[in-house]
Design a protein around this motif. Sequence first.
Motif, PDB file in Angstrom:
ATOM      1  N   UNK A  78      16.735  12.497  15.134  1.00 51.32           N
ATOM      2  CA  UNK A  78      17.198  12.817  16.484  1.00 51.32           C
ATOM      3  C   UNK A  78      18.603  13.412  16.577  1.00 51.32           C
ATOM      4  N   UNK A  79      19.251  13.681  15.450  1.00 52.97           N
ATOM      5  CA  UNK A  79      20.633  14.155  15.487  1.00 52.97           C
ATOM      6  C   UNK A  79      20.827  15.330  16.441  1.00 52.97           C
ATOM      7  N   UNK A  80      20.058  16.393  16.263  1.00 51.91           N
ATOM      8  CA  UNK A  80      20.241  17.590  17.082  1.00 51.91           C
ATOM      9  C   UNK A  80      19.972  17.311  18.559  1.00 51.91           C
ATOM     10  N   UNK A  81      18.960  16.501  18.857  1.00 48.15           N
ATOM     11  CA  UNK A  81      18.635  16.176  20.253  1.00 48.15           C
ATOM     12  C   UNK A  81      19.753  15.373  20.918  1.00 48.15           C
ATOM     13  N   UNK A  82      20.487  14.606  20.132  1.00 47.71           N
ATOM     14  CA  UNK A  82      21.616  13.831  20.654  1.00 47.71           C
ATOM     15  C   UNK A  82      22.859  14.721  20.741  1.00 47.71           C
ATOM     16  N   UNK A  83      23.262  15.285  19.629  1.00 46.17           N
ATOM     17  CA  UNK A  83      24.515  16.034  19.535  1.00 46.17           C
ATOM     18  C   UNK A  83      24.534  17.247  20.469  1.00 46.17           C
ATOM     19  N   UNK A  84      23.420  17.905  20.638  1.00 39.02           N
ATOM     20  CA  UNK A  84      23.376  19.122  21.465  1.00 39.02           C
ATOM     21  C   UNK A  84      23.614  18.843  22.948  1.00 39.02           C
ATOM     22  N   UNK A  85      23.559  17.599  23.363  1.00 35.98           N
ATOM     23  CA  UNK A  85      23.742  17.248  24.773  1.00 35.98           C
ATOM     24  C   UNK A  85      25.127  16.660  25.073  1.00 35.98           C
ATOM     25  N   UNK A  86      25.945  16.485  24.045  1.00 41.85           N
ATOM     26  CA  UNK A  86      27.252  15.854  24.204  1.00 41.85           C
ATOM     27  C   UNK A  86      28.335  16.901  24.422  1.00 41.85           C
ATOM     28  N   UNK A 110      28.311  14.026  28.948  1.00 41.46           N
ATOM     29  CA  UNK A 110      27.162  14.870  28.627  1.00 41.46           C
ATOM     30  C   UNK A 110      27.229  16.225  29.328  1.00 41.46           C
ATOM     31  N   UNK A 111      26.567  17.185  28.736  1.00 39.58           N
ATOM     32  CA  UNK A 111      26.462  18.493  29.358  1.00 39.58           C
ATOM     33  C   UNK A 111      25.619  18.380  30.625  1.00 39.58           C
ATOM     34  N   UNK A 112      25.894  19.202  31.629  1.00 40.40           N
ATOM     35  CA  UNK A 112      25.168  19.106  32.896  1.00 40.40           C
ATOM     36  C   UNK A 112      23.651  19.154  32.712  1.00 40.40           C
ATOM     37  N   UNK A 113      22.975  18.255  33.410  1.00 43.55           N
ATOM     38  CA  UNK A 113      21.519  18.231  33.423  1.00 43.55           C
ATOM     39  C   UNK A 113      20.861  17.630  32.191  1.00 43.55           C
ATOM     40  N   UNK A 114      21.628  17.036  31.292  1.00 39.93           N
ATOM     41  CA  UNK A 114      21.048  16.531  30.048  1.00 39.93           C
ATOM     42  C   UNK A 114      20.982  15.009  29.967  1.00 39.93           C
ATOM     43  N   UNK A 115      21.483  14.320  30.977  1.00 42.85           N
ATOM     44  CA  UNK A 115      21.601  12.867  30.917  1.00 42.85           C
ATOM     45  C   UNK A 115      20.303  12.120  30.700  1.00 42.85           C
ATOM     46  N   UNK A 116      19.291  12.425  31.455  1.00 45.68           N
ATOM     47  CA  UNK A 116      18.024  11.694  31.357  1.00 45.68           C
ATOM     48  C   UNK A 116      17.397  11.861  29.976  1.00 45.68           C
ATOM     49  N   UNK A 117      17.411  13.071  29.455  1.00 45.79           N
ATOM     50  CA  UNK A 117      16.822  13.303  28.136  1.00 45.79           C
ATOM     51  C   UNK A 117      17.678  12.674  27.035  1.00 45.79           C
ATOM     52  N   UNK A 118      18.993  12.708  27.170  1.00 47.39           N
ATOM     53  CA  UNK A 118      19.881  12.061  26.201  1.00 47.39           C
ATOM     54  C   UNK A 118      19.574  10.566  26.129  1.00 47.39           C
ATOM     55  N   UNK A 119      19.494   9.918  27.279  1.00 49.95           N
ATOM     56  CA  UNK A 119      19.221   8.479  27.327  1.00 49.95           C
ATOM     57  C   UNK A 119      17.832   8.173  26.758  1.00 49.95           C
TER      58      UNK A 119
END
Length: 111
Positions: free
Chosen positions: A82-90, A10-19
């Motif tokens: 949720x596609x954009x919310x998922x993909x944008x953090x990878x 994941x991109x830095x700082x995005x883990x909690x929101x991705x999960x």
Amino acid sequence: MILEIRTYRLLPGTGAEFVRVMAEESVPLLEAAGIRVVDHGASLVAEDGHEEAYLIRAFDSVEQHRAQEEAFYGSDVWRRGPREAIVSRIDSMHSIVIEVPDHAVDAFKRS
């Protein structure tokens, strides 16, 4: 039984929101589409300082895996959901697909 183990760097700082998005939005949609989600969540260890997450799914066959993935990821419910919310953090993703005995899938499930 076919088991897919997918890992996400994941991109830095995005883990909690991705999960959170995965648990609250993506996984329910996958399950509603008939895809068996065995487990998902954050990795206990960050590699090279990157947060990581995983998704484990089970299928009856490689053909079912392919067909269900194509149907789900091509659907409006995913693309407008949720596609954009998922993909944008990878940052990157890796999947392996292996054949396992049926009982092995149950071993991966959380209590």
